[in-house]
Structure formats: structure tokens, C-alpha cells
Design a protein around this motif. Structure first.
Motif, PDB file in Angstrom:
ATOM      1  N   MET A   1     -72.207   9.374  -0.062  1.00  0.00           N
ATOM      2  CA  MET A   1     -70.969   8.685   0.285  1.00  0.00           C
ATOM      3  C   MET A   1     -69.774   9.615   0.064  1.00  0.00           C
ATOM      4  SD  MET A   1     -69.502   4.994  -0.994  1.00  0.00           S
ATOM      5  CE  MET A   1     -69.348   5.470  -2.723  1.00  0.00           C
ATOM      6  N   THR A   2     -68.921   9.736   1.070  1.00  0.00           N
ATOM      7  CA  THR A   2     -67.727  10.565   0.978  1.00  0.00           C
ATOM      8  C   THR A   2     -66.494   9.756   1.370  1.00  0.00           C
ATOM      9  OG1 THR A   2     -67.833  11.370   3.260  1.00  0.00           O
ATOM     10  CG2 THR A   2     -69.084  12.604   1.584  1.00  0.00           C
ATOM     11  N   VAL A   3     -65.327  10.266   0.992  1.00  0.00           N
ATOM     12  CA  VAL A   3     -64.077   9.582   1.316  1.00  0.00           C
ATOM     13  C   VAL A   3     -63.867   9.558   2.832  1.00  0.00           C
ATOM     14  CG1 VAL A   3     -61.582   9.567   0.985  1.00  0.00           C
ATOM     15  CG2 VAL A   3     -63.076  10.276  -0.892  1.00  0.00           C
ATOM     16  N   GLN A   4     -64.094  10.674   3.498  1.00  0.00           N
ATOM     17  CA  GLN A   4     -63.899  10.739   4.941  1.00  0.00           C
ATOM     18  C   GLN A   4     -64.765   9.719   5.667  1.00  0.00           C
ATOM     19  OE1 GLN A   4     -64.843  14.530   6.709  1.00  0.00           O
ATOM     20  NE2 GLN A   4     -64.068  13.961   8.713  1.00  0.00           N
ATOM     21  N   GLU A   5     -66.017   9.614   5.279  1.00  0.00           N
ATOM     22  CA  GLU A   5     -66.913   8.665   5.938  1.00  0.00           C
ATOM     23  C   GLU A   5     -66.441   7.227   5.743  1.00  0.00           C
ATOM     24  OE1 GLU A   5     -71.673   7.479   6.096  1.00  0.00           O
ATOM     25  OE2 GLU A   5     -70.883   8.689   4.452  1.00  0.00           O
ATOM     26  N   CYS A   6     -66.032   6.883   4.517  1.00  0.00           N
ATOM     27  CA  CYS A   6     -65.546   5.530   4.251  1.00  0.00           C
ATOM     28  C   CYS A   6     -64.312   5.210   5.090  1.00  0.00           C
ATOM     29  CB  CYS A   6     -65.222   5.360   2.771  1.00  0.00           C
ATOM     30  SG  CYS A   6     -66.664   5.227   1.702  1.00  0.00           S
ATOM     31  N   LEU A   7     -63.406   6.170   5.196  1.00  0.00           N
ATOM     32  CA  LEU A   7     -62.185   5.934   5.957  1.00  0.00           C
ATOM     33  C   LEU A   7     -62.476   5.845   7.454  1.00  0.00           C
ATOM     34  CD1 LEU A   7     -59.180   5.520   5.984  1.00  0.00           C
ATOM     35  CD2 LEU A   7     -58.851   7.992   5.793  1.00  0.00           C
ATOM     36  N   GLU A   8     -63.343   6.696   7.962  1.00  0.00           N
ATOM     37  CA  GLU A   8     -63.698   6.633   9.380  1.00  0.00           C
ATOM     38  C   GLU A   8     -64.413   5.321   9.714  1.00  0.00           C
ATOM     39  OE1 GLU A   8     -64.052  11.326  10.694  1.00  0.00           O
ATOM     40  OE2 GLU A   8     -65.867  10.239  10.112  1.00  0.00           O
ATOM     41  N   ASN A   9     -65.261   4.855   8.813  1.00  0.00           N
ATOM     42  CA  ASN A   9     -65.924   3.570   9.041  1.00  0.00           C
ATOM     43  C   ASN A   9     -64.924   2.418   9.058  1.00  0.00           C
ATOM     44  OD1 ASN A   9     -68.430   4.783   9.184  1.00  0.00           O
ATOM     45  ND2 ASN A   9     -68.977   4.342   7.056  1.00  0.00           N
ATOM     46  N   ALA A  10     -63.941   2.469   8.148  1.00  0.00           N
ATOM     47  CA  ALA A  10     -62.919   1.420   8.107  1.00  0.00           C
ATOM     48  C   ALA A  10     -62.073   1.437   9.375  1.00  0.00           C
ATOM     49  CB  ALA A  10     -62.044   1.596   6.870  1.00  0.00           C
TER      50      ALA A  10
END
Length: 252
Positions: A28-37
Motif C-alpha cells: 500500500m502506497t500513498v499514491q495508490e490510495c490517492l489515485e483510487n480515491a
């Protein structure tokens, strides 16, 4: 067809649960979480590009990324909506339209980090600071930190096998600030190498403990050899603190 617009997002995050900023497989990374959101809110894949990468466990008081969007302008409703989707460790604070060619990474003119050290056990700061059991000589560490302003090649502080074309950085300021019960290291430059700030902190702490003399800092930098620098300080004390851009890139 709606015109495509580019936006800068300003956000902060607690890096403890993330394997760094940049998207990677199976973690889990910050970029992935933000792109998913963003994909959930905008109902389409929305890739982002950040001002730079932070390592596993490193935090950000301020990170900036850009993305492109065609559709209605994004404003206050967007901020409340996207924050409702994001995990509690990530918060988006502002969104601003920028020029179509604006770039979160390449247009940043200054980046600032803060490293936080505490000297007594604090359950509220356990994941947000390096707990040290010794009191270093801050005067000597500040004297050693002045060497950072005299040089521009910092290969000695970079992680090895990194994908950069050069190791030059323009460090504009670097100093320690002593407060009651804690010690803060502030550093500002046009760019930073991977692992650079944590290795600088670790090396300066060796000066503070008497394992190195302040004047040895120049020798370490000139050697361009990572083996001559100190051990990297723990990730949990490091914060990406501020990203600065020229005003003319903003359209609002």
C-alpha cells in the motif's frame, strides 16, 4: 467536449502504514490510495504525479501532486468528497488550477524537510519522532551542518544504485533547532537525493555524540562515498514539510 484542465493538489499524510509515496506492486502506497480515491470520485482512472517520492514510513506535512481532469471545475465540494473517501492517514487540503504545462515535480523551486527527535518516551509521538537516549552537542552539529552549504555534490548521502543522472543539490539552509524535550533539523534545497536527509541526520548525530569532529563533514562530502557517511536515521522522524513554486504557474 470538455476542456482538459490541470490541477495541483496539496495534501498531508502520516507515512506509518504506507510503503512510501510511489505506487508499487503488492504494497500500500500513498499514491495508490490517492489515485483510487480520485477514480472513485471522478468515476474514471486519474493518474497523479507527485513533487517527489518519500520512503516507507516517512511523513508529509505538505506534499503536492498534479493531475488532469476534463469536466466541471473542482472546488470545495471536491475537497470534502475526496477526503471522505481517503483513509484517515491522508488529507487533501487544497486544489488549484494551474497552467497546462505546470509540473508538480519539475516546477518545484524549493523543498524543505524537518527531522524530529525526542528525548523522553512519548506515546503520542512514538511513530512521529526518533526517540534518542542521549543528548548530542547541538552546537557542534550546527557547525558541521554549515558544510552542507559549501558543497553541491552529495553522492555520499545518497542511496546506492539510484536512478539519477547527477548528485548535485543546491542546499539553501540547514540547521538544528533545540526546543524543550525535542530537537528539530531543518533543511531546504532545490532537490534531494534518495535517503539523503536521513543519512545527513545520522551523520550529524555522530558529530553530536563525539564520534566525528565537525570539520570531518567536508571530508565526508568530498569523498562522494556512501560508506564514509553515517547510518541513516529512522524514517519515522522525517517529514516532507514544504514545497514552493513560482506564482505564475497558478491560474486561480
Amino acid at each position: 467536449m470538455d476542456e482538459t484542465k490541470r490541477y495541483f493538489l496539496e495534501l498531508s499524510y502520516k507515512g506509518t502504514p504506507f510503503h512510501g509515496w510511489q505506487t508499487q506492486e503488492n504494497v500500500m502506497t500513498v499514491q495508490e490510495c490517492l489515485e483510487n480515491a480520485l477514480a472513485t470520485y471522478l468515476r474514471k482512472p486519474t493518474p497523479i504525479l507527485g513533487s517527489g517520492r518519500t520512503d516507507k514510513g516517512v511523513h508529509a506535512n505538505m506534499q503536492v501532486c498534479h493531475f488532469d481532469h476534463s469536466g466541471l471545475p473542482l472546488g470545495e465540494n471536491f475537497l470534502s468528497g475526496i477526503n471522505a473517501i481517503l483513509p484517515k492517514e491522508i488529507a487533501v487540503h487544497s486544489i488549484r488550477q494551474v497552467r497546462d504545462d505546470a509540473h508538480a515535480r519539475f516546477d518545484a523551486v524549493r523543498r524543505s524537510y524537518v527531522y524530529r527527535i525526542i528525548f523522553r518516551k512519548n506515546p503520542f509521538l512514538d511513530q512521529l519522532a526518533w526517540h534518542c537516549f542521549y543528548n548530542p552537542d547541538v552546537e557542534k552539529m550546527n557547525l558541521a551542518a554549515e558544510a552542507l552549504l559549501r558543497h553541491e555534490d552529495f553522492e555520499c548521502f545518497s542511496k546506492v544504485h539510484t536512478d539519477v543522472t547527477h548528485f548535485r543539490c543546491d542546499i539553501m539552509s540547514a540547521h538544528w533547532e533545540q526546543k524543550e524535550g525535542e530537537l528539530l533539523f531543518h533543511i531546504t534545497a532545490n532537490r534531494f537525493l534518495r535517503g539523503m536527509v536521513r543519512t545527513i541526520v545520522g551523520t550529524l548525530m555522530e558529530v553530536g555524540r563525539g564520534f566525528r569532529k565537525p570539520e570531518e563533514m567536508d571530508e565526508v562530502i568530498l569523498s562522494r562515498n556512501r560508506a564514509n557517511a553515517g547510518k541513516a536515521a529512522p524514517a519515522k522522524g522525517l517529514f516532507l514539510n514544504k514545497i514552493e513554486y513560482r506564482k505564475e504557474i497558478y491560474l486561480d
